[in-house]
Design an enzyme around this catalytic site. Structure first.
Site, PDB file in Angstrom:
ATOM      1  N   ARG A  78      32.831 -22.552 -27.097  1.00  0.00           N
ATOM      2  CA  ARG A  78      33.430 -22.100 -25.831  1.00  0.00           C
ATOM      3  C   ARG A  78      32.344 -21.906 -24.764  1.00  0.00           C
ATOM      4  NH1 ARG A  78      32.655 -18.205 -22.127  1.00  0.00           N
ATOM      5  NH2 ARG A  78      32.177 -16.751 -23.806  1.00  0.00           N
ATOM      6  N   CYS A 102      27.582 -19.988 -17.815  1.00  0.00           N
ATOM      7  CA  CYS A 102      28.857 -19.817 -17.134  1.00  0.00           C
ATOM      8  C   CYS A 102      28.830 -20.634 -15.859  1.00  0.00           C
ATOM      9  CB  CYS A 102      29.099 -18.343 -16.834  1.00  0.00           C
ATOM     10  SG  CYS A 102      30.574 -18.075 -15.844  1.00  0.00           S
ATOM     11  N   ASN A 156      23.240 -19.444 -24.163  1.00  0.00           N
ATOM     12  CA  ASN A 156      23.239 -18.222 -24.977  1.00  0.00           C
ATOM     13  C   ASN A 156      22.021 -18.247 -25.883  1.00  0.00           C
ATOM     14  OD1 ASN A 156      26.372 -18.923 -24.665  1.00  0.00           O
ATOM     15  ND2 ASN A 156      26.151 -16.743 -25.028  1.00  0.00           N
TER      16      ASN A 156
HETATM   17  P1  HMG Z   1      43.652 -18.326  -9.556  1.00  0.00           P
HETATM   18  O1  HMG Z   1      43.474 -19.611  -8.812  1.00  0.00           O
HETATM   19  O2  HMG Z   1      43.396 -17.061  -8.825  1.00  0.00           O
HETATM   20  O3  HMG Z   1      45.070 -18.175 -10.274  1.00  0.00           O
HETATM   21  O4  HMG Z   1      42.747 -18.382 -10.861  1.00  0.00           O
HETATM   22  P2  HMG Z   1      46.513 -18.550  -9.907  1.00  0.00           P
HETATM   23  O5  HMG Z   1      47.359 -17.668 -10.746  1.00  0.00           O
HETATM   24  O6  HMG Z   1      46.706 -18.560  -8.411  1.00  0.00           O
HETATM   25  O7  HMG Z   1      46.652 -20.032 -10.464  1.00  0.00           O
HETATM   26  C1  HMG Z   1      46.052 -21.165  -9.871  1.00  0.00           C
HETATM   27  C2  HMG Z   1      46.407 -22.402 -10.673  1.00  0.00           C
HETATM   28  O8  HMG Z   1      45.871 -22.303 -11.994  1.00  0.00           O
HETATM   29  C3  HMG Z   1      47.899 -22.575 -10.858  1.00  0.00           C
HETATM   30  O9  HMG Z   1      48.127 -23.976 -10.982  1.00  0.00           O
HETATM   31  C4  HMG Z   1      48.149 -21.922 -12.184  1.00  0.00           C
HETATM   32  O10 HMG Z   1      49.297 -22.401 -12.830  1.00  0.00           O
HETATM   33  C5  HMG Z   1      46.910 -22.311 -12.963  1.00  0.00           C
HETATM   34  P3  HMG Z   1      48.738 -24.836  -9.787  1.00  0.00           P
HETATM   35  O11 HMG Z   1      50.037 -24.177  -9.445  1.00  0.00           O
HETATM   36  O12 HMG Z   1      47.718 -24.717  -8.670  1.00  0.00           O
HETATM   37  O13 HMG Z   1      48.821 -26.203 -10.367  1.00  0.00           O
HETATM   38  N1  HMG Z   1      46.582 -21.351 -14.016  1.00  0.00           N
HETATM   39  C6  HMG Z   1      46.339 -21.689 -15.280  1.00  0.00           C
HETATM   40  N2  HMG Z   1      46.332 -22.868 -15.914  1.00  0.00           N
HETATM   41  C7  HMG Z   1      46.044 -22.863 -17.237  1.00  0.00           C
HETATM   42  N3  HMG Z   1      45.745 -21.734 -17.917  1.00  0.00           N
HETATM   43  C8  HMG Z   1      45.733 -20.548 -17.324  1.00  0.00           C
HETATM   44  C9  HMG Z   1      46.045 -20.493 -15.949  1.00  0.00           C
HETATM   45  N4  HMG Z   1      46.126 -19.483 -15.064  1.00  0.00           N
HETATM   46  C10 HMG Z   1      46.461 -20.025 -13.885  1.00  0.00           C
HETATM   47  N5  HMG Z   1      45.437 -19.450 -17.991  1.00  0.00           N
HETATM   48  C11 HMG Z   1      42.100 -17.776 -13.086  1.00  0.00           C
HETATM   49  C12 HMG Z   1      42.633 -17.287 -11.731  1.00  0.00           C
HETATM   50  C13 HMG Z   1      41.720 -16.564 -13.889  1.00  0.00           C
HETATM   51  C14 HMG Z   1      43.170 -18.574 -13.774  1.00  0.00           C
HETATM   52  C15 HMG Z   1      40.885 -18.685 -12.783  1.00  0.00           C
HETATM   53  O14 HMG Z   1      39.999 -18.005 -11.959  1.00  0.00           O
HETATM   54  C16 HMG Z   1      40.165 -19.111 -14.025  1.00  0.00           C
HETATM   55  O15 HMG Z   1      40.691 -19.866 -14.833  1.00  0.00           O
HETATM   56  N6  HMG Z   1      38.933 -18.626 -14.232  1.00  0.00           N
HETATM   57  C17 HMG Z   1      38.198 -18.872 -15.475  1.00  0.00           C
HETATM   58  C18 HMG Z   1      36.738 -18.882 -15.225  1.00  0.00           C
HETATM   59  C19 HMG Z   1      36.034 -19.066 -16.549  1.00  0.00           C
HETATM   60  O16 HMG Z   1      36.606 -19.509 -17.521  1.00  0.00           O
HETATM   61  N7  HMG Z   1      34.730 -18.717 -16.554  1.00  0.00           N
HETATM   62  C20 HMG Z   1      33.930 -18.849 -17.742  1.00  0.00           C
HETATM   63  C21 HMG Z   1      34.258 -17.850 -18.811  1.00  0.00           C
HETATM   64  S1  HMG Z   1      33.553 -16.240 -18.513  1.00  0.00           S
HETATM   65  C22 HMG Z   1      31.952 -16.348 -19.141  1.00  0.00           C
HETATM   66  O17 HMG Z   1      31.488 -17.415 -19.470  1.00  0.00           O
HETATM   67  C23 HMG Z   1      31.190 -15.077 -19.379  1.00  0.00           C
HETATM   68  C24 HMG Z   1      31.151 -14.672 -20.855  1.00  0.00           C
HETATM   69  O18 HMG Z   1      30.539 -15.679 -21.641  1.00  0.00           O
HETATM   70  C25 HMG Z   1      30.361 -13.372 -21.031  1.00  0.00           C
HETATM   71  C26 HMG Z   1      28.999 -13.419 -20.341  1.00  0.00           C
HETATM   72  O19 HMG Z   1      28.216 -14.336 -20.550  1.00  0.00           O
HETATM   73  O20 HMG Z   1      28.751 -12.456 -19.604  1.00  0.00           O
HETATM   74  C27 HMG Z   1      32.551 -14.417 -21.403  1.00  0.00           C
HETATM   75 MG    MG Z   2      28.390 -16.002 -21.796  1.00  0.00          MG
END
Ligand code: HMG
Ligand code: MG
Length: 297
Positions: free
Chosen positions: A15, A240, A249
């Protein structure tokens, strides 16, 4: 000095690693990586992410990955679920555990999940509730615990507050993420002290990125405090996409070598792990980020 006698490694390579790769792997390649990791003795593998494909296209096929893997009994296969939409898809994909992910930095929260910290917790509440009703465990992540690419320093009290809120909401464990790998050992100790004032140690995991080469030193400090859950990624994959400058990582191989050298058991087999390292770095066409993997291979 007393260290834990056993530590659980949470493998996040499929992931956190693959979400940041320019090259999009096929479902067969991703599931083969998960299967190789399942053979190593690892019992917790984060195999995908149910986020918006517009935000993280690399994770778009996570449902297919979950149906393609050969699930080994005793291994928990988890995934990130930022909202109910993601949770429902994850449920249909038969995940064993889900994770919500927030931050200790307002600006990172906006950049990563497009909402404030407070709004994110409101979105997580129904996910935690629905998961708990179905007996699915929920992990929490707090990002930017030792610094933020947009805000700089982050107060340890803020990290402690968000962590405590997530635990009170029903997360069984919160993983503290040094998302951009800027932390150093003393800062790590100070941050952990504040968190452990509020949350019991069996609910805390650590998640270090190794951008500045500090991850093992920081992990040593965490082990000294008694932390028993460590996130790592095979070959040091990771980063990220919404944290500029974040590299991989801490490598699972490097963590395992250090634990083995300290007599701390994790039940992970180095030679089997290196098969996964070899496979994924072959697919990506580059050397591992892990010093240990490079030394042994
Ligand atoms: P948004 O644009 O504010 O949400 O995104 P929305 O509700 O307005 O939806 C926009 C579009 O996305 C819509 O589609 C939704 O249906 C779709 P459209 O109508 O435009 O075709 N949508 C989805 N599709 C599939 N699965 C879903 C989903 N939700 C909405 N779950 C949202 C908000 C949270 C969805 C967006 O910002 C997002 O997906 N962000 C993810 C970012 C991410 O994954 N970052 C990396 C992981 S975090 C990380 O790596 C840190 C970590 O490792 C710890 C560390 O290192 O500190 C964990
Ligand atoms: Mg991370």
């Amino acid at each position: 000095m007393t260290f834990p006698s056993t530590v659980s490694i949470v493998e996040v390579g499929p992931r956190d690693g693959l979400q940041n790769e320019k090259e999009h792997l096929t479902v067969a390649q991703k599931s083969k990586l998960v299967d190789l990791l399942s053979d190593t003795g690892l019992t917790r593998i984060e195999a995908g992410s149910f986020v918006s494909p517009k935000w993280v296209p690399q994770m778009a096929s996570s449902d297919e990955v979950f149906s393609a893997i050969n699930r080994r009994s005793g291994v928990t296969y988890s995934a990130l679920t930022p909202n109910m939409r993601g949770f429902e898809t994850a449920l249909a994909a038969n995940v064993d555990e889900v994770a919500i992910f927030g931050a200790a930095s307002e600006q990172f929260s906006q950049k990563n999940i497009n909402c404030s910290i407070e709004e994110s917790l409101e979105r997580f509440a129904p996910v935690i509730e629905s998961a708990t009703e179905r007996n699915l465990k929920v992990r929490g992540y707090v990002s930017c615990v030792l610094g933020c690419p947009y805000e700089g320093d982050i107060a340890p009290e803020k990290v402690a507050d968000v962590t405590k809120l997530m635990i009170d909401m029903g997360c069984y464990e919160v993983s503290l993420g040094d998302t951009i790998g800027v932390g150093t050992p003393l800062k790590t100790a100070q941050m952990l002290d504040r968190v452990l004032d509020k949350v019991s140690i069996d609910k805390v995991a650590v998640h270090f990125h190794d951008t500045y080469g500090q991850a093992l030193a920081n992990l040593y400090v965490a082990l000294e405090k008694g932390i028993r859950v460590i996130d790592a990624a095979v070959a040091g994959l990771g980063g990220c996409p919404y944290a500029k400058g974040a590299s991989g990582n801490v490598a699972t191989e490097d963590v395992l070598y250090m634990l083995n050298g300290m007599g701390i058991s994790s039940n992970v087999d180095m030679s089997k792990l290196l098969l996964a390292t070899n496979y994924i770095t072959g697919v990506l066409g580059r050397k591992p980020q892990s010093k240990v993997a490079n030394a042994i291979l």
